[in-house]
Design a protein around this motif. Structure first.
Motif, PDB file in Angstrom:
ATOM      1  N   HIS A  73      42.292  35.045  37.337  1.00  0.00           N
ATOM      2  CA  HIS A  73      41.441  35.164  38.525  1.00  0.00           C
ATOM      3  C   HIS A  73      42.323  35.170  39.778  1.00  0.00           C
ATOM      4  N   ALA A  74      41.773  35.685  40.879  1.00  0.00           N
ATOM      5  CA  ALA A  74      42.440  35.669  42.190  1.00  0.00           C
ATOM      6  C   ALA A  74      41.381  35.442  43.263  1.00  0.00           C
ATOM      7  N   ASP A  75      41.823  34.991  44.440  1.00  0.00           N
ATOM      8  CA  ASP A  75      40.861  34.858  45.539  1.00  0.00           C
ATOM      9  C   ASP A  75      40.661  36.221  46.213  1.00  0.00           C
ATOM     10  N   GLU A  76      39.853  36.273  47.280  1.00  0.00           N
ATOM     11  CA  GLU A  76      39.473  37.540  47.889  1.00  0.00           C
ATOM     12  C   GLU A  76      40.421  38.000  48.993  1.00  0.00           C
ATOM     13  N   ILE A  77      41.461  37.233  49.283  1.00  0.00           N
ATOM     14  CA  ILE A  77      42.389  37.621  50.340  1.00  0.00           C
ATOM     15  C   ILE A  77      43.286  38.748  49.848  1.00  0.00           C
ATOM     16  N   GLY A  78      43.294  39.873  50.563  1.00  0.00           N
ATOM     17  CA  GLY A  78      44.100  41.014  50.164  1.00  0.00           C
ATOM     18  C   GLY A  78      43.245  42.131  49.595  1.00  0.00           C
ATOM     19  N   LYS A  79      43.905  43.213  49.175  1.00  0.00           N
ATOM     20  CA  LYS A  79      43.200  44.365  48.638  1.00  0.00           C
ATOM     21  C   LYS A  79      42.839  44.145  47.176  1.00  0.00           C
ATOM     22  N   THR A  80      41.681  44.686  46.774  1.00  0.00           N
ATOM     23  CA  THR A  80      41.160  44.452  45.426  1.00  0.00           C
ATOM     24  C   THR A  80      42.118  44.929  44.333  1.00  0.00           C
ATOM     25  N   PRO A  81      42.692  46.134  44.403  1.00  0.00           N
ATOM     26  CA  PRO A  81      43.617  46.559  43.327  1.00  0.00           C
ATOM     27  C   PRO A  81      44.798  45.592  43.168  1.00  0.00           C
ATOM     28  N   TYR A  82      45.310  45.116  44.290  1.00  0.00           N
ATOM     29  CA  TYR A  82      46.434  44.176  44.215  1.00  0.00           C
ATOM     30  C   TYR A  82      45.990  42.874  43.549  1.00  0.00           C
ATOM     31  N   ASN A  83      44.802  42.387  43.909  1.00  0.00           N
ATOM     32  CA  ASN A  83      44.306  41.132  43.337  1.00  0.00           C
ATOM     33  C   ASN A  83      44.001  41.271  41.848  1.00  0.00           C
ATOM     34  N   ASP A  84      43.533  42.455  41.425  1.00  0.00           N
ATOM     35  CA  ASP A  84      43.304  42.683  39.991  1.00  0.00           C
ATOM     36  C   ASP A  84      44.612  42.548  39.219  1.00  0.00           C
ATOM     37  N   LYS A  85      45.665  43.158  39.748  1.00  0.00           N
ATOM     38  CA  LYS A  85      46.977  43.078  39.083  1.00  0.00           C
ATOM     39  C   LYS A  85      47.512  41.648  39.118  1.00  0.00           C
ATOM     40  N   LEU A  86      47.318  40.949  40.265  1.00  0.00           N
ATOM     41  CA  LEU A  86      47.792  39.579  40.379  1.00  0.00           C
ATOM     42  C   LEU A  86      47.106  38.684  39.354  1.00  0.00           C
TER      43      LEU A  86
END
Length: 431
Positions: free
Chosen positions: A366-379
């Motif tokens: 999981h990731a929080d909502e800060i940043g762009k969605t594609p980047y957070n999916d990879k993170l």
């Protein structure tokens, strides 16, 4: 009477500037030296002989030859007050066919006080690149007629001067300005047309100049002295106090609501409602990886004393415990490796898989909502893979571990730093 009013006005200006200086707190955070150079039009207002008069000032904008040059060196003792040594050169002529011909040269030296009006009224921030100065002082001038019966005859006279100078900063230390200055001689025997009055008849002449030019600030600081951003000692102390208060408020944040502020909390993601010690760690006296209070709850809810030691019941209880989200590992902002205090969740899963060799587990990032969605999916996916790698190196067969990325978790307020800590995590699901 007019002469007295001018002298009174000059006295008030000097008093005001020295009063400002006395009240201004000393600071060195600005360039103190400024060089100014201007050119424009000057006009003698009075006196004139019959048949002579000055030019129409409106013709200045119609291409009239420049007849005034002035400049000076200014030193600011404080951000609001300074002194200026200046000079001026005027060549007064009849610029209208309706006047008889005359030509008068006027060379002067002045010593003036200068007030930064933008700082005096505390409006420098709202003005931006604009500023304005007030100036006033004394001047000594030499008048020399260049034609007529008195041609070449000199006279020294003196008086007061005061003016107003709007400014506009172009680069860090370079500015344009426009200046209007009024001069009044308390001693003058020449008319501006060159006629000379008896020594006992003081003419008290006056003139004004309108000019445009530049000012250049010198010093070690990067910004022009008239625009330097300054804070006095009291403002600095208030800012420092506000910073300390803000730090205290931040330190007192209790993200997991366990009663231990984050700056003292070794385990800032403990399960809500579970007892913790003075350092925020969930109490686990028997060191089995399950907090004692939660272990007691599970025992009372899912098993009886008689069936607790039954392998099937114990496995089912632990699987439900894991699948309900009570086991997790957490991450700092934009980090892929778990925090040091959250590896207990990984150890719990490892223990479960070792005791239940037929089970497999989804590792869910999981990731929080800060940043762009594609980047957070990879993170989120990277976080899950790193947890899998830890488990593999701890002896778990990689075939029993399945990585899943759920990307951004929008279940908490994204503007809350404390809430976002709770969703930067990896959870597990037993299959």
């Amino acid at each position: 009477m007019r002469k007295s009013l001018l002298i009174l006005s000059f006295s008030v200006l000097l008093f005001s500037t020295f009063n400002v200086k006395a009240q201004e707190e000393k600071t060195d955070e600005y360039n103190k030296w400024t060089f100014e150079l201007n050119a424009g039009q000057s006009k003698g207002i009075k006196p004139y002989s019959i048949g002579y008069f000055g030019s129409d000032p409106g013709k200045f904008f119609g291409g009239v030859t420049i007849n005034n040059y002035n400049g000076g060196v200014r030193y600011m003792f404080s951000p609001k007050f300074g002194l200026k040594l200046d000079f001026g050169f005027d060549r007064l002529k009849n610029l209208s066919d309706e006047s008889l011909e005359f030509e008068m040269q006027n060379i002067r030296i002045g010593f003036q006080g200068v007030i930064n009006g933008a700082r005096l009224f505390d409006i420098q921030e709202s003005l931006g690149r604009f500023s304005f100065l007030f100036h006033g002082g004394v001047q000594v001038a030499q008048m020399t007629p260049k034609m007529g019966i008195n041609e070449g005859r000199d006279e020294w006279n003196g008086g007061v001067m005061f003016g107003f100078t709007p400014e506009f900063r172009i680069t860090k230390n370079f500015a344009l300005n426009a200046d209007f200055t009024m001069l009044s001689n308390v001693r003058q025997h020449f008319n501006w047309d060159g006629a000379y009055s008896d020594a006992n008849n003081n003419l008290a002449g006056s003139m004004y100049t309108i000019s445009m030019g530049v000012s250049v600030s010198f010093g070690a600081h990067k910004i022009h002295g008239d625009w330097a951003v300054l804070t006095n000692k009291q403002q600095e102390e208030i800012a420092a106090l506000e910073k300390r208060v803000g730090q205290i408020e931040n330190n007192m944040t209790d993200s997991d609501q366990d009663g231990v502020p984050d700056y003292l909390d070794v385990e800032p993601n403990s399960i809500a409602g579970v007892a913790v010690d003075t350092k925020g760690r969930m109490v686990d006296i028997n060191q089995n990886g399950v907090p004692d209070e939660l272990e007691k709850f599970l025992n009372n809810t899912y098993v009886t004393n008689e069936t607790y030691n039954s392998g099937n019941n114990n496995a089912e209880m632990m699987a439900k415990f894991i699948n309900d989200g009570y086991v997790a590992t957490y991450f700092d902002f934009n980090k892929k490796q778990p925090t040091n205090v959250s590896t207990e969740g990984i150890d719990f899963i490892r223990t479960y898989l070792l005791n239940n060799p037929e089970s497999t587990v989804d590792i869910i990032g999981h990731a929080d909502e800060i940043g762009k969605t594609p980047y957070n999916d990879k993170l989120a996916n990277d976080r899950a893979n790193n947890v899998k790698e830890i488990l593999v190196k701890a002896g778990i067969d990689p075939k029993r571990l399945n990585v899943v990325s759920q990307g951004e978790d929008a279940s908490v307020d994204k503007d809350s730093a404390g809430a976002r800590r709770l969703v930067r995590r990896v959870t597990f699901k037993v299959k």
